[in-house]
Scaffold this motif. Structure first.
Motif, short mmCIF file in Angstrom:
data_model
loop_
_atom_site.label_atom_id
_atom_site.label_comp_id
_atom_site.label_asym_id
_atom_site.label_seq_id
_atom_site.Cartn_x
_atom_site.Cartn_y
_atom_site.Cartn_z
N ALA A 23 1.06 -1.14 0.00
CA ALA A 23 0.00 0.00 0.07
C ALA A 23 0.90 1.38 -0.04
CB ALA A 23 -0.66 -0.07 1.17
N ASN A 24 0.43 2.25 -0.86
CA ASN A 24 1.14 3.52 -0.78
C ASN A 24 -0.07 4.69 -0.81
OD1 ASN A 24 0.52 3.48 -3.58
ND2 ASN A 24 2.66 3.37 -3.91
N ASP A 25 0.50 5.75 -1.25
CA ASP A 25 -0.67 6.86 -1.28
C ASP A 25 -1.46 6.96 -2.70
OD1 ASP A 25 1.28 7.58 -3.18
OD2 ASP A 25 1.64 9.45 -2.49
N LYS A 26 -0.91 5.75 -3.58
CA LYS A 26 -1.78 5.52 -4.75
C LYS A 26 -2.92 4.34 -4.52
CE LYS A 26 0.99 8.14 -7.08
NZ LYS A 26 0.63 9.35 -7.86
N GLY A 27 -2.75 3.77 -3.58
CA GLY A 27 -3.84 2.77 -3.02
C GLY A 27 -3.21 1.46 -2.60
N SER A 28 -3.89 0.26 -2.70
CA SER A 28 -3.27 -0.88 -2.19
C SER A 28 -3.61 -2.15 -3.04
CB SER A 28 -3.82 -1.21 -1.02
OG SER A 28 -5.09 -1.63 -1.02
N VAL A 29 -2.58 -3.13 -3.20
CA VAL A 29 -2.93 -4.21 -3.99
C VAL A 29 -2.42 -5.48 -3.26
CG1 VAL A 29 -2.29 -3.30 -6.45
CG2 VAL A 29 -0.43 -4.05 -4.87
N GLU A 30 -3.27 -6.45 -3.36
CA GLU A 30 -3.10 -7.81 -2.78
C GLU A 30 -2.32 -8.74 -3.70
OE1 GLU A 30 -5.43 -11.30 -0.02
OE2 GLU A 30 -6.61 -9.43 -1.21
N LEU A 31 -1.12 -9.26 -3.07
CA LEU A 31 -0.33 -10.07 -3.78
C LEU A 31 -0.74 -11.51 -3.59
CD1 LEU A 31 3.04 -8.38 -3.73
CD2 LEU A 31 1.32 -8.23 -5.27
N THR A 32 -0.34 -12.69 -4.67
CA THR A 32 -0.29 -13.94 -4.18
C THR A 32 0.88 -14.30 -3.08
OG1 THR A 32 0.95 -14.76 -5.93
CG2 THR A 32 -1.43 -14.49 -6.50
N LYS A 33 0.94 -15.45 -2.46
CA LYS A 33 1.94 -15.98 -1.66
C LYS A 33 3.16 -15.70 -2.32
CE LYS A 33 -0.60 -16.19 2.07
NZ LYS A 33 -0.37 -15.18 3.14
N ASN A 34 3.11 -16.44 -3.48
CA ASN A 34 4.36 -16.45 -4.42
C ASN A 34 5.01 -15.19 -4.75
OD1 ASN A 34 4.74 -19.30 -4.41
ND2 ASN A 34 4.04 -19.56 -6.84
#
Length: 229
Positions: free
Chosen positions: A145-156
């Protein structure tokens, strides 16, 4: 960053343990002169000591006894000797744990974390959080996450990102990444590594971070962190 003093004369094992612990952000030191262990211990001032029993000049019990006369630093014995008397002796001398070789790295890291939690009462959440290029990475939740938003990643993907940023501004070879993922029981191949890195970069593009993961053709990958980012 916790400092770990690894008193081990098997250079192959020392390098392997050092590499793996470094991936968990531990700063690992070795012994250059096995006749001056206490002097080097005093200079390094480690947060934890890992020591073998069979060492040149004096055995691990000797050095454990000497360290205990100077410090209450946590000590883990790491030895191929499996006689109960060795384990009893290590505990009587003030060691915190005894791990028999060969060992699984996950067991070693779990014991290290448990001892450091108990001795230094540090917040485990801090270990799972990392800042990089103005973003916060939550390894436990696989979120960036940063000021642009957030992303969820896979475990890999989060595992690969962690390996890269722990060696930021340095090229991490494809073989190193594949071997680390394989050792972690993710069984990743050369082709799936490429796919995962491309997906990771694409996800990071959503918050303007993809540009900071570079491909070095014929070498590997590089996580960049610029001073002004």
């Amino acid at each position: 960053m916790f400092k770990v003093l690894l008193i081990e004369d098997d250079i192959t094992l020392y390098n392997e343990v050092k590499e793996r612990l470094s991936q968990w952000s531990y700063q690992v030191y070795g012994i250059s002169d096995f006749g001056r262990v206490i002097q080097e211990f005093t200079d390094i001032k480690p947060d934890l000591v890992i020591i073998d029993i069979q060492l040149p000049k004096f055995d691990g019990f000797h050095w454990c006894r000497n360290i205990r006369s100077h410090s209450n630093v946590p000590i883990i014995f790491l030895s191929s000797r499996d006689h109960p008397s060795d384990m009893v002796m290590s505990m009587q001398l003030g060691a915190d744990d005894f791990i028999q070789k060969p060992f699984h790295f996950d067991v070693l890291i779990a014991k290290i974390q448990a001892i450091l939690r108990r001795v230094y009462n540090y917040n485990t959440e801090a270990i799972n959080l990392k800042t990089w290029c103005g973003a916060t990475i939550d390894y436990e939740k696989s979120l960036v996450a940063n000021d642009k938003g957030s992303v969820e990643l896979t475990k890999n993907e989060v595992f690969i990102l962690k390996l890269l940023i722990e060696q930021k501004n340095k090229i991490v070879s494809r073989d190193n990444l594949i071997n680390s993922l394989w050792d972690d029981k993710r069984f990743i191949s050369d082709n799936t590594l490429t796919v995962n890195v491309n997906r990771l970069r694409k996800r990071l593009d959503e918050i303007d971070l993809g540009q900071f993961i570079e491909t070095k053709v014929g070498q590997g990958y590089l996580a960049i962190e610029e001073e002004n980012v």
